[in-house]
Design a protein around this motif. Structure first.
Motif, PDB file in Angstrom:
ATOM      1  N   LEU A  21      37.253  62.840  29.816  1.00 10.55           N
ATOM      2  CA  LEU A  21      37.176  62.714  31.274  1.00 10.55           C
ATOM      3  C   LEU A  21      38.590  62.514  31.800  1.00 10.55           C
ATOM      4  O   LEU A  21      39.393  61.818  31.173  1.00 10.55           O
ATOM      5  N   PRO A  22      38.926  63.100  32.956  1.00 12.76           N
ATOM      6  CA  PRO A  22      40.236  62.784  33.528  1.00 12.76           C
ATOM      7  C   PRO A  22      40.307  61.302  33.889  1.00 12.76           C
ATOM      8  O   PRO A  22      39.314  60.712  34.317  1.00 12.76           O
ATOM      9  N   VAL A  23      41.470  60.731  33.662  1.00 10.77           N
ATOM     10  CA  VAL A  23      41.671  59.333  34.040  1.00 10.77           C
ATOM     11  C   VAL A  23      42.242  59.300  35.452  1.00 10.77           C
ATOM     12  O   VAL A  23      43.222  59.981  35.751  1.00 10.77           O
ATOM     13  N   VAL A  24      41.581  58.549  36.314  1.00 12.19           N
ATOM     14  CA  VAL A  24      42.045  58.396  37.698  1.00 12.19           C
ATOM     15  C   VAL A  24      42.548  56.970  37.870  1.00 12.19           C
ATOM     16  O   VAL A  24      41.840  56.010  37.525  1.00 12.19           O
ATOM     17  N   LEU A  25      43.774  56.855  38.352  1.00 10.35           N
ATOM     18  CA  LEU A  25      44.351  55.526  38.567  1.00 10.35           C
ATOM     19  C   LEU A  25      44.162  55.125  40.025  1.00 10.35           C
ATOM     20  O   LEU A  25      44.653  55.807  40.935  1.00 10.35           O
ATOM     21  N   VAL A  26      43.426  54.051  40.210  1.00 13.13           N
ATOM     22  CA  VAL A  26      43.197  53.475  41.547  1.00 13.13           C
ATOM     23  C   VAL A  26      43.765  52.063  41.520  1.00 13.13           C
ATOM     24  O   VAL A  26      43.602  51.357  40.515  1.00 13.13           O
ATOM     25  N   VAL A  27      44.451  51.675  42.572  1.00 12.27           N
ATOM     26  CA  VAL A  27      44.970  50.303  42.657  1.00 12.27           C
ATOM     27  C   VAL A  27      44.174  49.551  43.717  1.00 12.27           C
ATOM     28  O   VAL A  27      43.807  50.116  44.746  1.00 12.27           O
ATOM     29  N   ALA A  28      43.897  48.282  43.444  1.00 19.06           N
ATOM     30  CA  ALA A  28      43.094  47.501  44.384  1.00 19.06           C
ATOM     31  C   ALA A  28      43.694  46.106  44.518  1.00 19.06           C
ATOM     32  O   ALA A  28      44.434  45.653  43.639  1.00 19.06           O
ATOM     33  N   ALA A  29      43.354  45.454  45.613  1.00 19.36           N
ATOM     34  CA  ALA A  29      43.901  44.119  45.880  1.00 19.36           C
ATOM     35  C   ALA A  29      42.798  43.111  46.119  1.00 19.36           C
ATOM     36  O   ALA A  29      41.796  43.406  46.786  1.00 19.36           O
ATOM     37  N   ALA A  30      43.014  41.909  45.579  1.00 19.66           N
ATOM     38  CA  ALA A  30      42.213  40.754  45.971  1.00 19.66           C
ATOM     39  C   ALA A  30      43.098  39.976  46.940  1.00 19.66           C
ATOM     40  O   ALA A  30      44.014  39.266  46.524  1.00 19.66           O
ATOM     41  N   LEU A  31      42.870  40.182  48.241  1.00 17.92           N
ATOM     42  CA  LEU A  31      43.603  39.411  49.247  1.00 17.92           C
ATOM     43  C   LEU A  31      42.915  38.055  49.355  1.00 17.92           C
ATOM     44  O   LEU A  31      41.694  37.989  49.571  1.00 17.92           O
ATOM     45  N   VAL A  32      43.689  36.990  49.209  1.00 18.20           N
ATOM     46  CA  VAL A  32      43.124  35.635  49.238  1.00 18.20           C
ATOM     47  C   VAL A  32      43.735  34.885  50.409  1.00 18.20           C
ATOM     48  O   VAL A  32      44.975  34.824  50.531  1.00 18.20           O
ATOM     49  N   ASP A  33      42.885  34.346  51.279  1.00 20.60           N
ATOM     50  CA  ASP A  33      43.408  33.644  52.465  1.00 20.60           C
ATOM     51  C   ASP A  33      43.678  32.168  52.156  1.00 20.60           C
ATOM     52  O   ASP A  33      43.438  31.705  51.028  1.00 20.60           O
ATOM     53  N   VAL A  34      44.169  31.432  53.160  1.00 15.12           N
ATOM     54  CA  VAL A  34      44.567  30.032  52.919  1.00 15.12           C
ATOM     55  C   VAL A  34      43.389  29.145  52.544  1.00 15.12           C
ATOM     56  O   VAL A  34      43.558  28.086  51.953  1.00 15.12           O
ATOM     57  N   ASP A  35      42.173  29.574  52.874  1.00 12.44           N
ATOM     58  CA  ASP A  35      40.975  28.805  52.496  1.00 12.44           C
ATOM     59  C   ASP A  35      40.417  29.232  51.138  1.00 12.44           C
ATOM     60  O   ASP A  35      39.335  28.780  50.743  1.00 12.44           O
ATOM     61  N   GLY A  36      41.112  30.140  50.453  1.00  9.89           N
ATOM     62  CA  GLY A  36      40.648  30.571  49.134  1.00  9.89           C
ATOM     63  C   GLY A  36      39.564  31.630  49.183  1.00  9.89           C
ATOM     64  O   GLY A  36      38.927  31.915  48.156  1.00  9.89           O
ATOM     65  N   ARG A  37      39.353  32.216  50.352  1.00 14.24           N
ATOM     66  CA  ARG A  37      38.357  33.290  50.448  1.00 14.24           C
ATOM     67  C   ARG A  37      38.993  34.636  50.129  1.00 14.24           C
ATOM     68  O   ARG A  37      40.174  34.850  50.365  1.00 14.24           O
ATOM     69  N   VAL A  38      38.185  35.548  49.609  1.00 16.76           N
ATOM     70  CA  VAL A  38      38.661  36.846  49.141  1.00 16.76           C
ATOM     71  C   VAL A  38      38.125  37.932  50.075  1.00 16.76           C
ATOM     72  O   VAL A  38      36.959  37.881  50.500  1.00 16.76           O
ATOM     73  N   LEU A  39      38.976  38.915  50.370  1.00 15.05           N
ATOM     74  CA  LEU A  39      38.542  40.007  51.249  1.00 15.05           C
ATOM     75  C   LEU A  39      37.851  41.104  50.446  1.00 15.05           C
ATOM     76  O   LEU A  39      38.405  41.591  49.453  1.00 15.05           O
ATOM     77  N   ILE A  40      36.668  41.485  50.876  1.00 14.20           N
ATOM     78  CA  ILE A  40      36.017  42.680  50.336  1.00 14.20           C
ATOM     79  C   ILE A  40      35.662  43.594  51.509  1.00 14.20           C
ATOM     80  O   ILE A  40      35.549  43.144  52.658  1.00 14.20           O
ATOM     81  N   ALA A  41      35.536  44.875  51.200  1.00 10.95           N
ATOM     82  CA  ALA A  41      35.380  45.879  52.257  1.00 10.95           C
ATOM     83  C   ALA A  41      34.231  46.817  51.888  1.00 10.95           C
ATOM     84  O   ALA A  41      34.091  47.238  50.738  1.00 10.95           O
ATOM     85  N   LYS A  42      33.424  47.137  52.918  1.00  8.18           N
ATOM     86  CA  LYS A  42      32.226  47.956  52.688  1.00  8.18           C
ATOM     87  C   LYS A  42      32.591  49.435  52.800  1.00  8.18           C
ATOM     88  O   LYS A  42      33.138  49.869  53.842  1.00  8.18           O
ATOM     89  N   ARG A  43      32.286  50.205  51.749  1.00  8.06           N
ATOM     90  CA  ARG A  43      32.609  51.633  51.775  1.00  8.06           C
ATOM     91  C   ARG A  43      31.765  52.336  52.844  1.00  8.06           C
ATOM     92  O   ARG A  43      30.573  52.079  52.977  1.00  8.06           O
ATOM     93  N   PRO A  44      32.419  53.231  53.611  1.00 12.48           N
ATOM     94  CA  PRO A  44      31.717  53.844  54.754  1.00 12.48           C
ATOM     95  C   PRO A  44      30.778  54.961  54.342  1.00 12.48           C
ATOM     96  O   PRO A  44      30.897  55.520  53.240  1.00 12.48           O
ATOM     97  N   GLU A  45      29.870  55.295  55.250  1.00  6.97           N
ATOM     98  CA  GLU A  45      28.982  56.444  55.053  1.00  6.97           C
ATOM     99  C   GLU A  45      29.832  57.691  54.848  1.00  6.97           C
ATOM    100  O   GLU A  45      30.916  57.815  55.424  1.00  6.97           O
ATOM    101  N   GLY A  46      29.331  58.607  54.037  1.00 10.54           N
ATOM    102  CA  GLY A  46      30.032  59.871  53.820  1.00 10.54           C
ATOM    103  C   GLY A  46      30.973  59.835  52.630  1.00 10.54           C
ATOM    104  O   GLY A  46      31.446  60.872  52.190  1.00 10.54           O
TER     105      GLY A  46
END
Ligand code: C5P
Length: 137
Positions: free
Chosen positions: A6-31
């Motif tokens: 299989l081709p290897v695809v390199l994707v980079v991702a971030a865990a953004l952490v705010d001052v309260d220790g919460r992590v940002l996640i994002a909902k993938r859009p339709e389509g």
């Protein structure tokens, strides 16, 4: 899992952490593939692009924020065989950025306590990263 190359695809991702220790996640859009699932924001590394530069570019395009490379630290890799490619995805921890986080490309954003991340359905590559993140934070 398959033995076919299989081709290897390199994707980079971030865990953004705010001052309260919460992590940002994002909902993938339709389509898009995996629409409706909650991911760590990021995207594909273009040919010849440095992974950190790709992540900085993607975070700006997707969330409207500016991140300094010195503030990014990779701490765990996802390695997952999707049907047509093998995804290799380092997750970078990021605690500092400038600008307000806005959903430019995602259907929604959520700031989530590490222990609650499992309440959000994630792509199969992202889900195993949650345990690492919980241990780290
Ligand atoms: O975001 P984009 O669609 O360009 O990502 C390419 C592929 O990488 C997605 O279709 C998905 O299979 C995978 N991906 C993932 N987790 C992420 C980002 C992308 O599994 N956080």
């Amino acid at each position: 899992m398959t033995d076919a190359p299989l081709p290897v695809v390199l994707v980079v991702a971030a865990a953004l952490v705010d001052v309260d220790g919460r992590v940002l996640i994002a909902k993938r859009p339709e389509g898009k593939a995996l629409a409706g699932l909650w991911e760590f924001p990021g995207g594909k590394v273009e040919p010849g692009e440095r992974p950190e530069a790709a992540l900085i570019r993607e975070l700006n395009e997707e969330l409207g924020i500016d991140v300094q490379e010195a503030c990014l630290a990779p701490f765990v890799f996802a390695s997952h065989a999707y049907e047509s490619f093998h995804l290799l995805m380092p997750l970078y921890l990021c605690r500092r950025w400038s600008g307000l986080v806005v959903a430019r490309e995602h259907a929604a954003l959520a700031w989530v306590r590490p222990n609650a991340l499992t309440d959000y359905p994630m792509p199969p590559a992202d889900a195993p990263l949650v345990a690492w993140l919980r241990d780290l934070l």
